[in-house]
Design a protein around this motif. Structure first.
Motif, PDB file in Angstrom:
ATOM      1  N   UNK A  37       0.828  -1.203   0.000  1.00 39.97           N
ATOM      2  CA  UNK A  37       0.000   0.000   0.000  1.00 39.97           C
ATOM      3  C   UNK A  37       0.863   1.256   0.000  1.00 39.97           C
ATOM      4  N   UNK A  38       1.969   1.200   0.719  1.00 42.07           N
ATOM      5  CA  UNK A  38       2.876   2.351   0.763  1.00 42.07           C
ATOM      6  C   UNK A  38       3.471   2.639  -0.608  1.00 42.07           C
ATOM      7  N   UNK A  39       3.832   1.565  -1.334  1.00 44.11           N
ATOM      8  CA  UNK A  39       4.386   1.739  -2.682  1.00 44.11           C
ATOM      9  C   UNK A  39       3.346   2.371  -3.605  1.00 44.11           C
ATOM     10  N   UNK A  51       8.972   6.895 -16.626  1.00 43.25           N
ATOM     11  CA  UNK A  51       9.880   5.972 -15.934  1.00 43.25           C
ATOM     12  C   UNK A  51      10.881   6.707 -15.063  1.00 43.25           C
ATOM     13  N   UNK A  52      11.326   7.857 -15.510  1.00 45.33           N
ATOM     14  CA  UNK A  52      12.328   8.615 -14.771  1.00 45.33           C
ATOM     15  C   UNK A  52      11.804   9.048 -13.397  1.00 45.33           C
ATOM     16  N   UNK A  53      10.579   9.591 -13.390  1.00 45.87           N
ATOM     17  CA  UNK A  53      10.004  10.032 -12.116  1.00 45.87           C
ATOM     18  C   UNK A  53       9.715   8.834 -11.214  1.00 45.87           C
ATOM     19  N   UNK A  54       9.270   7.750 -11.824  1.00 42.86           N
ATOM     20  CA  UNK A  54       8.967   6.539 -11.056  1.00 42.86           C
ATOM     21  C   UNK A  54      10.206   6.036 -10.322  1.00 42.86           C
ATOM     22  N   UNK A  55      11.310   5.896 -11.036  1.00 41.19           N
ATOM     23  CA  UNK A  55      12.538   5.401 -10.397  1.00 41.19           C
ATOM     24  C   UNK A  55      13.061   6.378  -9.364  1.00 41.19           C
ATOM     25  N   UNK A  56      12.883   7.685  -9.627  1.00 43.58           N
ATOM     26  CA  UNK A  56      13.337   8.695  -8.674  1.00 43.58           C
ATOM     27  C   UNK A  56      12.553   8.604  -7.365  1.00 43.58           C
ATOM     28  N   UNK A  57      11.221   8.399  -7.486  1.00 43.34           N
ATOM     29  CA  UNK A  57      10.377   8.301  -6.293  1.00 43.34           C
ATOM     30  C   UNK A  57      10.755   7.083  -5.460  1.00 43.34           C
ATOM     31  N   UNK A  58      10.915   5.934  -6.113  1.00 42.19           N
ATOM     32  CA  UNK A  58      11.248   4.713  -5.365  1.00 42.19           C
ATOM     33  C   UNK A  58      12.680   4.743  -4.842  1.00 42.19           C
ATOM     34  N   UNK A  59      13.558   5.423  -5.561  1.00 41.94           N
ATOM     35  CA  UNK A  59      14.933   5.545  -5.095  1.00 41.94           C
ATOM     36  C   UNK A  59      14.981   6.347  -3.798  1.00 41.94           C
ATOM     37  N   UNK A  61      12.425   6.748  -1.760  1.00 40.49           N
ATOM     38  CA  UNK A  61      11.639   6.033  -0.740  1.00 40.49           C
ATOM     39  C   UNK A  61      12.446   4.981  -0.014  1.00 40.49           C
ATOM     40  N   UNK A  62      13.568   4.592  -0.591  1.00 39.59           N
ATOM     41  CA  UNK A  62      14.412   3.594   0.073  1.00 39.59           C
ATOM     42  C   UNK A  62      14.950   4.062   1.406  1.00 39.59           C
ATOM     43  N   UNK A  63      14.908   5.377   1.648  1.00 43.81           N
ATOM     44  CA  UNK A  63      15.368   5.911   2.928  1.00 43.81           C
ATOM     45  C   UNK A  63      14.350   5.685   4.045  1.00 43.81           C
ATOM     46  N   UNK A  64      13.086   5.502   3.656  1.00 43.47           N
ATOM     47  CA  UNK A  64      12.037   5.334   4.663  1.00 43.47           C
ATOM     48  C   UNK A  64      11.421   3.935   4.646  1.00 43.47           C
ATOM     49  N   UNK A  65      11.256   3.376   3.466  1.00 42.99           N
ATOM     50  CA  UNK A  65      10.701   2.019   3.356  1.00 42.99           C
ATOM     51  C   UNK A  65      11.807   0.985   3.538  1.00 42.99           C
ATOM     52  N   UNK A  66      11.481  -0.109   4.169  1.00 39.46           N
ATOM     53  CA  UNK A  66      12.480  -1.141   4.473  1.00 39.46           C
ATOM     54  C   UNK A  66      12.564  -2.125   3.306  1.00 39.46           C
ATOM     55  N   UNK A  67      13.337  -1.751   2.269  1.00 41.39           N
ATOM     56  CA  UNK A  67      13.485  -2.622   1.107  1.00 41.39           C
ATOM     57  C   UNK A  67      14.168  -3.943   1.470  1.00 41.39           C
ATOM     58  N   UNK A  68      15.074  -3.879   2.416  1.00 39.32           N
ATOM     59  CA  UNK A  68      15.801  -5.093   2.785  1.00 39.32           C
ATOM     60  C   UNK A  68      14.862  -6.111   3.435  1.00 39.32           C
ATOM     61  N   UNK A  69      13.951  -5.630   4.249  1.00 37.32           N
ATOM     62  CA  UNK A  69      13.028  -6.530   4.943  1.00 37.32           C
ATOM     63  C   UNK A  69      11.934  -7.046   4.000  1.00 37.32           C
ATOM     64  N   UNK A  70      11.494  -6.174   3.096  1.00 35.55           N
ATOM     65  CA  UNK A  70      10.389  -6.524   2.210  1.00 35.55           C
ATOM     66  C   UNK A  70      10.862  -6.730   0.772  1.00 35.55           C
ATOM     67  N   UNK A  71      12.087  -7.193   0.619  1.00 35.59           N
ATOM     68  CA  UNK A  71      12.632  -7.381  -0.725  1.00 35.59           C
ATOM     69  C   UNK A  71      11.817  -8.347  -1.569  1.00 35.59           C
ATOM     70  N   UNK A  72      11.395  -9.476  -0.982  1.00 34.99           N
ATOM     71  CA  UNK A  72      10.598 -10.458  -1.729  1.00 34.99           C
ATOM     72  C   UNK A  72       9.277  -9.845  -2.188  1.00 34.99           C
ATOM     73  N   UNK A  73       8.608  -9.131  -1.292  1.00 34.86           N
ATOM     74  CA  UNK A  73       7.336  -8.497  -1.644  1.00 34.86           C
ATOM     75  C   UNK A  73       7.541  -7.426  -2.715  1.00 34.86           C
ATOM     76  N   UNK A  74       8.631  -6.703  -2.600  1.00 34.38           N
ATOM     77  CA  UNK A  74       8.954  -5.647  -3.550  1.00 34.38           C
ATOM     78  C   UNK A  74       9.056  -6.207  -4.963  1.00 34.38           C
ATOM     79  N   UNK A  75       9.782  -7.325  -5.114  1.00 32.78           N
ATOM     80  CA  UNK A  75       9.981  -7.875  -6.452  1.00 32.78           C
ATOM     81  C   UNK A  75       8.796  -8.710  -6.934  1.00 32.78           C
ATOM     82  N   UNK A  76       8.043  -9.292  -6.016  1.00 41.66           N
ATOM     83  CA  UNK A  76       6.792  -9.950  -6.429  1.00 41.66           C
ATOM     84  C   UNK A  76       5.869  -8.915  -7.064  1.00 41.66           C
TER      85      UNK A  76
END
Length: 379
Positions: A37-39, A51-59, A61-76
């Motif tokens: 939901x956060x994504x 695409x440029x704005x999309x990658x910038x936003x998610x890049x 967001x990595x400071x606040x969202x826990x990509x390491x913890x939710x890596x599987x969900x992120x790529x699913x």
């Protein structure tokens, strides 16, 4: 009158006990739906074509969202457009639907390859800053491939093309393909269909030698292991890839089988000679044992010639390699030459039995010269 002694430990008033961040994360509840939901909320105002704005936003967001913890969900989310529930069913968000930048969305148009390439570019950009996501993506890909029996035919085709694009770009290895070798995926031809579509994309920009290196590096094994169990013979392999107009894979398979059989024969010869050396016999019986061993090797060589339809000049060279591989080389370099001469003298009758034609004699002489030149112990 008795007095009770209190066992309570003294405390300091006004002191705040702080919890480490890593301890707080470890105790935090795992909520992949909340992460999803956060994504969606982050990209709510992003144009699906930007695409440029999309990658910038998610890049960012990595400071606040826990990509390491939710890596599987992120790529699913990034591959299927939703989260994969136990059993392989894809659960899409009830409010937002499919993730608009997922592979299953971008590659669903008239040109799946162009959409998959666009998606692959997004994956590469997002993992460029967070390098740990590269390893997590490979692991997630293997998990996603385990459930291809739950996806539609079109989704599997898009997934195969996407994997082929990333393997072509050397972002992903072929190692996740080993997940397809499970019986429930091979028995109905799903694994073979996926492999065929993926290899077609890979071979657009790579030759068969690069494919062979990639397969060996990933330790995938033989391509026949992706076939249904009752179709893992050479005829079925050839018929399938002839129908798919991919003759280079038939050539690769034939060459791989030939090399494997040659190596098996060399190992068989070496094994026969080593086993004979380990037998405890008297000196008087040694000559008889050597003769019996040579006959055994010669029979094995002739059996291999018949089974594989080898020519004599090829077989004698392989027999030489097997004989020399059986030498238990000394640690002292000054003994190498003497050891080689002893081995040749003992088992030269084998070579004699396999050189009844002039072509075989010439072939053996050339092979021995190359062996002596390339063998560091004899140079």
């Amino acid at each position: 009158m008795s007095t009770q002694v209190s066992n309570e430990k003294p405390t300091l008033s006004g002191v705040r006990i702080r919890t480490r961040k890593r301890d707080a994360k470890a105790k935090a509840k795992y909520e992949p739906e909340a992460f999803r939901d956060s994504i969606f909320q982050l990209i709510e105002n992003v144009d699906p074509t930007d695409d440029s704005k999309f990658t910038s936003v998610l890049d960012t967001a990595g400071n606040t969202l826990d990509y390491r913890r939710y890596g599987d969900s992120f790529f699913e989310l990034f591959v299927t457009g939703g989260l994969i529930a136990p059993g392989g069913i894809i659960n899409y968000d009830e409010e937002y639907g499919k993730f608009p930048f997922s592979l299953f969305v971008l590659a669903s148009g008239d040109d799946p390859l162009a959409g998959a390439k666009r998606w692959g570019g997004l994956i590469v950009k997002l993992t460029r800053r967070y390098k740990y996501l590269e390893r997590m993506f490979a692991e997630s890909t293997e998990h996603i491939l385990k459930h291809i029996h739950r996806y539609t035919e079109d989704e599997n085709k898009m997934l195969a093309i996407g994997v082929g694009v990333l393997v072509t770009d050397a972002f992903l290895t072929l190692e996740p393909l080993k997940a397809l070798q499970e019986d429930h995926l091979t028995k109905d031809g799903l694994a073979l269909r996926f492999l065929t579509d993926m290899l077609r994309v890979f071979l657009m920009n790579n030759d068969i030698n690069q494919l062979h290196k990639s397969l060996v590096r990933a330790k995938v094994g033989r391509l026949t292991e992706f076939f249904p169990p009752n179709k893992r013979d050479e005829d079925c392999f050839a018929r399938h890839f002839e129908a798919e107009d991919m003759p280079v894979l038939i050539e690769l398979h034939t060459a791989t089988l030939t090399l494997a059989r040659r190596n098996e024969f060399v190992d068989e010869v070496s094994s026969i000679l080593r086993d004979a050396k380990e037998e405890d016999i008297d000196d008087d019986e040694e000559a008889e044992q050597i003769q019996a061993t040579n006959l055994k090797v010669a029979r094995a060589a002739k059996a291999a010639m018949r089974a594989n339809k080898w020519e004599q000049h090829d077989t004698v060279s392989l027999a030489w390699d097997g004989i020399m591989n059986a030498v238990n080389w000394s640690y002292k370099s000054e003994q190498f030459e003497a050891q080689a001469l002893v081995q040749i003298k003992r088992h030269s009758p084998v070579l004699e039995m396999l050189t009844t034609e002039p072509k075989s004699e010439i072939s053996l002489l050339k092979h021995v010269q190359l062996y002596a030149y390339n063998e560091p112990r004899l140079t």
